[in-house]
Design a protein around this motif. Structure first.
Motif, short mmCIF file in Angstrom:
data_model
loop_
_atom_site.label_atom_id
_atom_site.label_comp_id
_atom_site.label_asym_id
_atom_site.label_seq_id
_atom_site.Cartn_x
_atom_site.Cartn_y
_atom_site.Cartn_z
N SER A 103 9.57 -7.39 -13.34
CA SER A 103 8.87 -8.66 -13.51
C SER A 103 8.11 -8.68 -14.83
CB SER A 103 7.89 -8.88 -12.36
OG SER A 103 6.77 -8.05 -12.50
N GLY A 104 7.68 -9.88 -15.22
CA GLY A 104 6.83 -10.04 -16.40
C GLY A 104 7.57 -10.09 -17.72
N THR A 144 8.19 -6.35 -5.64
CA THR A 144 7.62 -6.46 -6.98
C THR A 144 7.09 -7.87 -7.23
OG1 THR A 144 9.15 -4.79 -7.81
CG2 THR A 144 8.16 -6.26 -9.44
N ILE A 145 7.91 -8.87 -6.87
CA ILE A 145 7.52 -10.26 -7.09
C ILE A 145 6.26 -10.59 -6.28
CG2 ILE A 145 8.21 -12.66 -6.64
CD1 ILE A 145 11.03 -11.89 -7.41
N VAL A 193 2.96 -0.80 -14.74
CA VAL A 193 2.15 -0.40 -13.59
C VAL A 193 3.02 -0.23 -12.35
CG1 VAL A 193 0.33 -1.18 -12.01
CG2 VAL A 193 0.02 -1.40 -14.49
N MET A 194 3.94 -1.13 -12.13
CA MET A 194 4.84 -1.00 -10.97
C MET A 194 5.69 0.26 -11.10
SD MET A 194 4.14 -3.34 -8.79
CE MET A 194 5.46 -3.06 -7.60
N ASN A 211 4.81 -16.49 -15.25
CA ASN A 211 4.18 -15.18 -15.45
C ASN A 211 5.07 -14.03 -14.98
OD1 ASN A 211 1.95 -12.93 -14.81
ND2 ASN A 211 1.17 -14.37 -16.33
N VAL A 212 5.70 -14.24 -13.83
CA VAL A 212 6.54 -13.18 -13.26
C VAL A 212 7.87 -13.06 -14.02
CG1 VAL A 212 7.87 -12.58 -11.19
CG2 VAL A 212 5.50 -13.32 -10.97
N ASN A 213 8.28 -14.20 -14.59
CA ASN A 213 9.54 -14.31 -15.31
C ASN A 213 10.73 -14.41 -14.36
OD1 ASN A 213 11.20 -14.51 -17.56
ND2 ASN A 213 11.42 -12.30 -17.77
N GLN A 241 1.80 -6.05 -18.67
CA GLN A 241 1.57 -4.69 -18.15
C GLN A 241 2.18 -4.43 -16.77
OE1 GLN A 241 0.34 -2.47 -20.14
NE2 GLN A 241 0.08 -4.07 -21.67
N MET A 242 2.51 -5.50 -16.07
CA MET A 242 2.93 -5.34 -14.68
C MET A 242 4.10 -4.38 -14.51
SD MET A 242 1.50 -6.52 -12.06
CE MET A 242 1.82 -6.11 -10.35
N VAL A 269 -1.35 -10.38 -7.54
CA VAL A 269 -2.24 -9.91 -8.61
C VAL A 269 -2.56 -11.08 -9.54
CG1 VAL A 269 -2.33 -8.46 -10.68
CG2 VAL A 269 -1.51 -7.50 -8.52
N TYR A 270 -1.55 -11.87 -9.83
CA TYR A 270 -1.76 -13.02 -10.70
C TYR A 270 -2.76 -13.99 -10.09
CZ TYR A 270 -0.73 -17.20 -13.45
OH TYR A 270 -0.83 -18.32 -14.24
N VAL A 322 -4.36 -2.69 -8.19
CA VAL A 322 -3.27 -2.96 -9.14
C VAL A 322 -3.80 -3.79 -10.31
CG1 VAL A 322 -0.99 -4.00 -9.47
CG2 VAL A 322 -1.52 -2.81 -7.34
N LEU A 323 -4.62 -4.80 -9.98
CA LEU A 323 -5.21 -5.62 -11.04
C LEU A 323 -6.03 -4.75 -11.99
CD1 LEU A 323 -5.78 -8.34 -12.33
CD2 LEU A 323 -7.51 -8.78 -10.59
N VAL A 339 -3.76 -2.78 -14.22
CA VAL A 339 -3.19 -3.64 -15.25
C VAL A 339 -4.21 -3.83 -16.38
CG1 VAL A 339 -2.60 -6.05 -15.75
CG2 VAL A 339 -1.56 -4.88 -13.80
N ILE A 356 -1.43 -9.49 -17.64
CA ILE A 356 -0.69 -9.20 -16.42
C ILE A 356 0.81 -9.18 -16.68
CG2 ILE A 356 -0.17 -10.06 -14.11
CD1 ILE A 356 -3.04 -11.03 -13.94
N SER A 384 -6.23 -12.79 -10.25
CA SER A 384 -6.82 -12.78 -11.59
C SER A 384 -7.37 -14.15 -12.00
CB SER A 384 -5.74 -12.36 -12.60
OG SER A 384 -4.89 -13.46 -12.89
N VAL A 425 3.88 -8.50 -5.16
CA VAL A 425 2.69 -7.84 -5.72
C VAL A 425 2.24 -8.56 -6.98
CG1 VAL A 425 1.83 -5.71 -6.76
CG2 VAL A 425 3.31 -5.58 -4.75
N HIS A 426 3.21 -8.82 -7.87
CA HIS A 426 2.88 -9.49 -9.13
C HIS A 426 2.20 -10.84 -8.86
CE1 HIS A 426 4.20 -10.16 -13.57
NE2 HIS A 426 3.23 -11.02 -13.28
#
Lengths: 140, 140
Positions: free
Chosen positions: A91-92, B6-7, A107-108, B31-33, A103-104, B13-14, B131-132, B135, A100, B17, B9-10
């Motif tokens: 991701s990211g 992963t998605i 970190v993952m 953000n996750v892409n 760096q995600m 976290v997003y 996790v945040l 990051v 975020i 934030s 968690v991301h």
DNA sequence: CCATACTGTTATTCTAATGGTTACAGTTGA
DNA sequence: TCAACTGTAACCATTAGAATAACAGTATGG
């Protein structure tokens, strides 16, 4: 997780169960239920780590080189599937400027790698001999 | 492992934030892409477990319902990816009469399930807040 | 009460990963 | 030298995974 780990464990358990601890890729493939070529590929990995020996030519095949009680599932996992806990997708956006998004992935990665270590600690406690035992108990 | 973990968690976290702990699927997807639709699918799973709330209509989106320090990665894994440690492929032949070929799949199943439990014990110790933090530290 | 901006969900398409199969060179023993 | 093996790489088929599209449902602001 990758199924080469399953194939490797099954193959070693099968070898351990044989009186002479030997079998051809063909015989193993029939027991595992896959193609001999796939068996040979996985056995190649195990040979490089010294768990089995190969004998080419007539009357050849694979021979269990280690004691079943010494080969842990962690060893086998490391030989065949290390890193496979992590998904291929990330991701990211590493280049972006959002903390975020950028760096995600890293970190993952750490999290997956730590998790895999814990998994290995658990697999360290099971050997090929234990699996053979479990199979025999389950068979009753 | 499945990348919905992963998605998830991301995304959490997003959300954690953001000052208001809210965002639309579109913003999260950027953000996750990935595609907003994929985000919505994963968020749907998290909503069913109560980690987020949804607001439809104008000005809507997703709202973090839990405290970031209370949502463990184990919770998220259970909500999105339970069982994904086990490969889809199975060795052996359940119907056959060889004890190894017939029992191996069941024994491996147990092993994967035990291993996943150990993994969860480890994921239990990490929260969205952790996790945040990681990051932010990594960003420096 | 209608236009707009959202989510929820399903279906479809594209792509990548995985497993099966073939092919053939290399090895060994009878 | 032939037959029975392994070692590898290449290729094909199938499946899983991700992206996208489509559209119904819902809330809000004008």
């Amino acid at each position: 997780m990758n199924s080469e780990f399953t194939i490797a464990v099954h193959s070693l358990v099968y070898l351990a169960s044989r009186p002479d601890r030997m079998a051809t890729s063909d015989a193993i493939a029939r027991n595992v239920n896959t193609h001999p070529s796939r068996i040979r590929k996985v056995m190649s990995l195990l040979r490089k780590q010294g768990y089995i020996a190969t004998k080419e030519g007539i009357g050849g095949g694979y021979l269990l080189e280690c004691l079943p009680e010494n080969a842990t599932l962690a060893d086998i996992y490391r030989a065949t599937s290390i890193g496979s806990i992590k998904p291929n997708w990330c991701s990211g956006d590493k280049q972006g400027n959002c903390s975020i998004a950028s760096q995600m992935a890293a970190v993952m990665d750490e999290i997956f790698s730590d998790t895999e270590k814990k998994m290995l600690q658990h697999l360290e406690e099971m050997t090929v001999r234990d699996v053979l035992e479990r199979v025999r108990i389950a068979h009753r």
